[in-house]
Design an enzyme around this catalytic site. Structure first.
Site, mmCIF file in Angstrom:
data_model
loop_
_atom_site.group_PDB
_atom_site.id
_atom_site.type_symbol
_atom_site.label_atom_id
_atom_site.label_comp_id
_atom_site.label_asym_id
_atom_site.label_seq_id
_atom_site.Cartn_x
_atom_site.Cartn_y
_atom_site.Cartn_z
ATOM 1 N N SER A 265 4.288 7.797 2.582
ATOM 2 C CA SER A 265 4.469 6.514 1.904
ATOM 3 C C SER A 265 3.281 5.609 2.184
ATOM 4 O O SER A 265 2.426 5.908 3.013
ATOM 5 C CB SER A 265 5.741 5.840 2.407
ATOM 6 O OG SER A 265 5.529 5.410 3.738
ATOM 7 N N LYS A 266 3.280 4.478 1.486
ATOM 8 C CA LYS A 266 2.198 3.505 1.663
ATOM 9 C C LYS A 266 2.189 2.997 3.118
ATOM 10 O O LYS A 266 1.151 2.672 3.664
ATOM 11 C CB LYS A 266 2.397 2.343 0.689
ATOM 12 C CG LYS A 266 1.275 1.329 0.748
ATOM 13 C CD LYS A 266 1.311 0.403 -0.432
ATOM 14 C CE LYS A 266 0.119 -0.547 -0.454
ATOM 15 N NZ LYS A 266 -0.084 -1.297 0.767
ATOM 16 N N ARG A 267 3.392 2.947 3.688
ATOM 17 C CA ARG A 267 3.503 2.489 5.080
ATOM 18 C C ARG A 267 2.669 3.374 6.007
ATOM 19 O O ARG A 267 1.951 2.895 6.873
ATOM 20 C CB ARG A 267 4.975 2.517 5.492
ATOM 21 C CG ARG A 267 5.304 1.845 6.788
ATOM 22 C CD ARG A 267 6.805 1.736 6.956
ATOM 23 N NE ARG A 267 7.485 3.029 6.710
ATOM 24 C CZ ARG A 267 7.598 3.993 7.610
ATOM 25 N NH1 ARG A 267 7.086 3.839 8.807
ATOM 26 N NH2 ARG A 267 8.230 5.117 7.313
ATOM 27 N N ASP A 270 -0.968 2.643 5.481
ATOM 28 C CA ASP A 270 -1.398 1.404 6.139
ATOM 29 C C ASP A 270 -1.510 1.617 7.642
ATOM 30 O O ASP A 270 -2.449 1.177 8.290
ATOM 31 C CB ASP A 270 -0.414 0.272 5.844
ATOM 32 C CG ASP A 270 -0.456 -0.099 4.356
ATOM 33 O OD1 ASP A 270 -1.452 0.270 3.696
ATOM 34 O OD2 ASP A 270 0.491 -0.725 3.871
#
Ligand code: GLU
Length: 509
Positions: A265-267, A270
């Site tokens: 995921s984008k998490r 990041d």
């Protein structure tokens, strides 16, 4: 394999394209190219609540950057258009009528509150699947429980309604998935899916099936998250009389987070500092400052990396051009289990693709980057420097970053290294090296290497005692390409000058 192969990539314009979707896109594209079929781009924009302005443009631009040109799509047009579902409403109406007339779909007038009450009742009664289904529909407000006249009157009066699929009560739906093998689902676990929402717009399930049929799709290659929807789609094929032309289903395993736990995921992106979107995008609710494009990935390297995340070409070879991927691709070699997303591997692929090109391709980039810092360099020099640093390059911009010191004098020296290595013997060796260098007549790498050995032997010292300091004096860095090769390219004057400046700085220390 049914021919001609028709595949589609069917993104919903609800945000940026996740890298997992790019992999789906890629496998569709590879199969179409391999089988000389058609690759269709269809924009599935039926979900108005999740619709994001400009998302379609973002998707189109991502495809352009990846160098993937659909054979048919919103930009190209084609025989099966339009290619945005919002422009195909009239087509869905025809098939909806058929389902209603033949009793496979029905009108449902229940309010959100009534549906919630029903669910609560079922939960209280400990029903395993508390949903609108073959059992609960019998006591809800729909065209199966209401008299025909009343249904007509309610519709005429403009009462809001949805149209639902009449799911068979208990039936085992079996289908073959290329990746999963035989899949069996009992309809008892499925709800009566909404086909048309109260705003008159079809849901994903309905529009997707109608379009796949009308576009003569032979293979549905998509993410594993759609596997549970497939029985619903197959029932629609059956009720609409299209069973014999239902596509082959290919559900791709998930891309997993680098830890191997949970989906990527984008998490995670990041957290670990890598991109998961092809290109940068700024829009309401989502900001992607850097995508793969901005970080300097080559489209072909990224595609090569993604191709091998879930598909195996067989054999040891990993680096493939786009053409080779097309030639090798086959659905039979798709993997079944989730694949860990390892950004180090993506970097490795980029490196390999850079190396596979003629160096002259990158020289222009080197000169451009230099110009950004006000440095002018000759093409020949740039080529020699690129050759020297190429093993250290992951992204194209690294050619300049790794070779910049040839043009920019060092400003600072690493205290850590000096602390470990700088002493009076080192100083003497450096002085001797500089003086011999200044008088070297023939400028060749061989003589430079001999010179280094002479200095070391003269002081009964070692390469390790002198070389890191020489590197520091010449480049200001603690790592880089071969030091003698650096001197050779830097030239006698510049090298001597930098060593002198370094020796001066050491005196002031
Ligand atoms: N619109 C769906 C998505 O966004 C397409 C799924 C499918 O390929 O059927 O992923």
């Amino acid at each position: 394999m049914r021919s001609p192969v028709h595949v589609r990539f069917a993104p919903s314009p609800t945000g940026a394209l996740h890298i997992g979707s790019v992999r789906t896109l890629l496998y569709n594209y590879l199969l179409a190219k391999k089988e000389q079929g058609r690759f269709i781009l269809r924009i599935e924009d039926t979900d108005q609540k999740r619709f994001v302005v400009d998302s379609e443009q973002y998707i189109l631009e991502s495809l352009r950057w990846l160098g993937i040109v659909p054979d048919e799509g919103p930009e190209q047009g084609g025989d099966f258009g339009p290619y945005r579902q919002s422009e195909r409403t009239a087509m869905y109406t025809v098939y909806l009528k058929r389902l209603l007339e033949e009793g496979h779909a029905y009108y449902a007038f229940d309010t959100a509150e009534e549906i919630e009450n029903m669910r609560e009742r079922l939960i209280a009664a400990k029903v395993t699947h508390p949903q609108y289904n073959a059992i609960s529909r019998t006591w809800m407000k729909n065209s199966l429980t209401m008299p025909k006249e009343e249904v007509e009157a309610w519709i005429a009066a403009g009462k809001p309604y949805v149209v639902r699929l009449k799911m068979p009560h208990k039936e085992l739906i079996r289908f073959y998935d290329t990746v999963r093998g035989w899949v069996k689902v009992d309809t008892a676990v499925l709800d009566d899916k909404v086909l048309i929402k109260s705003n008159g717009i079809p849901t994903y399930h309905f529009a997707n099936v109608v379009d796949d049929y009308l576009m003569k799709i032979t293979h549905v290659i998509r993410g594993e998250e759609w596997l549970p929807s497939t029985p619903v789609h197959l029932l629609l094929y059956r009720y609409l009389g299209w069973e014999s032309v239902a596509p082959q289903f290919v559900h791709l395993p998930l891309l997993l987070a680098p830890s191997g736990v949970g989906k990527l995921s984008k998490r995670h992106a990041d957290q670990y500092g890598f991109p998961v979107f092809p290109i940068a995008w700024h829009a309401e609710g989502l900001t992607v400052n850097e995508g793969f494009r901005e970080q300097g990935y080559l489209p072909d390297a990224l595609l090569n990396f993604l191709a091998l995340l879930g598909w195996s070409p067989g054999g040891e070879q990993e680096v493939f051009t786009r053409e080779a991927l097309i030639e090798k691709f086959s659905l039979e070699r798709l993997g079944r289990s989730g694949v860990k997303f390892d950004i180090a591997k993506a970097k490795w692929f980029n490196q390999q693709h850079i190396k596979q090109q003629e160096l002259s391709v990158w020289v222009g980039y080197f000169i451009q980057e230099a110009q950004k810092e006000g440095v002018t360099c000759q093409e020949n020099d740039a080529l020699a420097i690129c050759e020297l640093v190429k093993e250290r390059v992951t992204f194209i911009k690294d050619f300049w970053l790794e070779g910049r010191f040839f043009y920019v004098d060092p400003l600072l020296y690493d205290e850590n290294l000096l602390h470990k290595k700088w002493n009076s013997q080192a100083e003497q060796m450096m002085i001797l090296f500089a003086s011999k260098l200044a008088t070297l007549i023939e400028w060749s790498l061989l003589f430079l290497k001999e010179l280094l050995q002479e200095v070391i032997q003269c002081h009964h010292s070692s390469v390790g005692a002198l070389l890191p300091l020489l590197r520091m004096a010449l480049t200001g860095l603690t790592a880089g390409p071969d030091v003698m090769a650096i001197i050779y390219l830097l030239g006698k004057d510049k090298s001597c000058k930098r060593i002198t400046v370094f020796l001066e700085a050491m005196k002031q220390r």
